[in-house]
Design an enzyme around this catalytic site. Structure first.
Site, PDB file in Angstrom:
ATOM      1  N   HIS A   1       8.996 -26.714  -0.120  1.00 54.23           N
ATOM      2  CA  HIS A   1      10.309 -26.102   0.144  1.00 54.23           C
ATOM      3  C   HIS A   1      10.765 -26.471   1.557  1.00 54.23           C
ATOM      4  CE1 HIS A   1      13.431 -22.925   0.406  1.00 54.23           C
ATOM      5  NE2 HIS A   1      12.997 -22.816   1.655  1.00 54.23           N
ATOM      6  N   GLU A   2       9.852 -26.381   2.520  1.00 55.45           N
ATOM      7  CA  GLU A   2      10.194 -26.726   3.909  1.00 55.45           C
ATOM      8  C   GLU A   2      10.502 -28.225   4.024  1.00 55.45           C
ATOM      9  OE1 GLU A   2      10.978 -24.291   5.479  1.00 55.45           O
ATOM     10  OE2 GLU A   2       9.818 -22.759   4.439  1.00 55.45           O
TER      11      GLU A   2
ATOM     12  N   HIS B   1      14.017 -28.875   3.208  1.00 52.50           N
ATOM     13  CA  HIS B   1      14.997 -28.710   4.299  1.00 52.50           C
ATOM     14  C   HIS B   1      15.093 -29.987   5.143  1.00 52.50           C
ATOM     15  CE1 HIS B   1      16.046 -24.586   3.597  1.00 52.50           C
ATOM     16  NE2 HIS B   1      14.827 -24.116   3.774  1.00 52.50           N
TER      17      HIS B   1
END
Ligand SMILES: [Zn+2]
Length: 217
Positions: A91-92, A95
């Site tokens: 998920h990071e 980004h």
């Protein structure tokens, strides 16, 4: 009073759900990889070779920092080999991929950060001044300031959901197991609900502020 209660219940329910979902999936081993391994592969696949992966203290403190263009992963997600670690780490990485690909909503969000930092710190003071000194203009200004936080949270939603979408897509196409994909979806959906809860709570607060200040006039 009712509003405080409703907001607290929404917040606690969302927090409880992410904690229990994370706990469940942190006991399920991922297909032979740590969070850092899979995040690194996902970063490279997105042309983010320059993005560094660093360790950060704490529990679920994982984040991507656009300022140093690095993933900051907590120990359990960095070196942990669970389905939950892989989901959070990817998920990071999502980004970082958003930044690399010039994802529009992330640009809007980044631009809003300094404004929201200011309005979040001052809206309450401005409201108090407006109420005590009975200056309607100040009260209205306070509500406008608060509304920025609401807008910020609404912009945050698609950014978070998109990062999770990128994470699940990568885990799926990278040939990891079906369990990894299913777990990542569960963990990241639970995480998204905390952002929905935060947005909902601030909308309720805004409506309350509007109703209260209208009564006073
Ligand atoms: Zn995120």
């Amino acid at each position: 009073m009712l509003l405080v209660l409703v907001s607290t219940v929404i917040g606690l329910a969302a927090q409880g759900y992410i904690n229990s979902t994370y706990r469940t999936w942190s006991r399920v081993p991922a297909s032979g990889a740590t969070g850092a391994d899979v995040a690194r592969r996902m970063l490279d696949a997105n042309g983010c070779q320059v993005v560094d992966i660093k360790r950060v203290n704490g529990h679920l403190t994982d984040h991507y920092d656009p300022r140093d263009n690095s993933l900051h992963l907590s120990s359990e997600n960095l070196t942990g080999g669970s389905v939950a670690s892989v989901a959070v780490a990817c998920h990071e990485a999502g980004h970082a991929a958003q930044k690399a690909h010039g994802y529009a909503m992330m640009k809007v969000r980044t631009a809003l950060v300094p404004v929201v930092n200011f309005t979040q710190n001052t809206w309450m003071l401005v409201l108090m001044l407006g109420l005590f000194m009975n200056i309607a203009g100040l009260t209205t200004l306070a509500i406008v300031f608060f509304a920025f936080s609401v807008v910020f949270q609404l912009v945050t939603l698609p950014v978070e959901i998109d990062a999770s979408r990128r994470a699940v897509a990568y885990i799926e196409q990278s040939g990891m197991g079906e369990v990894d994909v299913r777990g990542a979806k569960k963990v990241l959906t639970a995480a998204a609900l905390t952002y929905v809860a935060a947005a909902l709570t601030s909308i309720l607060q805004l409506l309350y502020l509007l109703a209260r200040t209208n009564d006073d006039r």
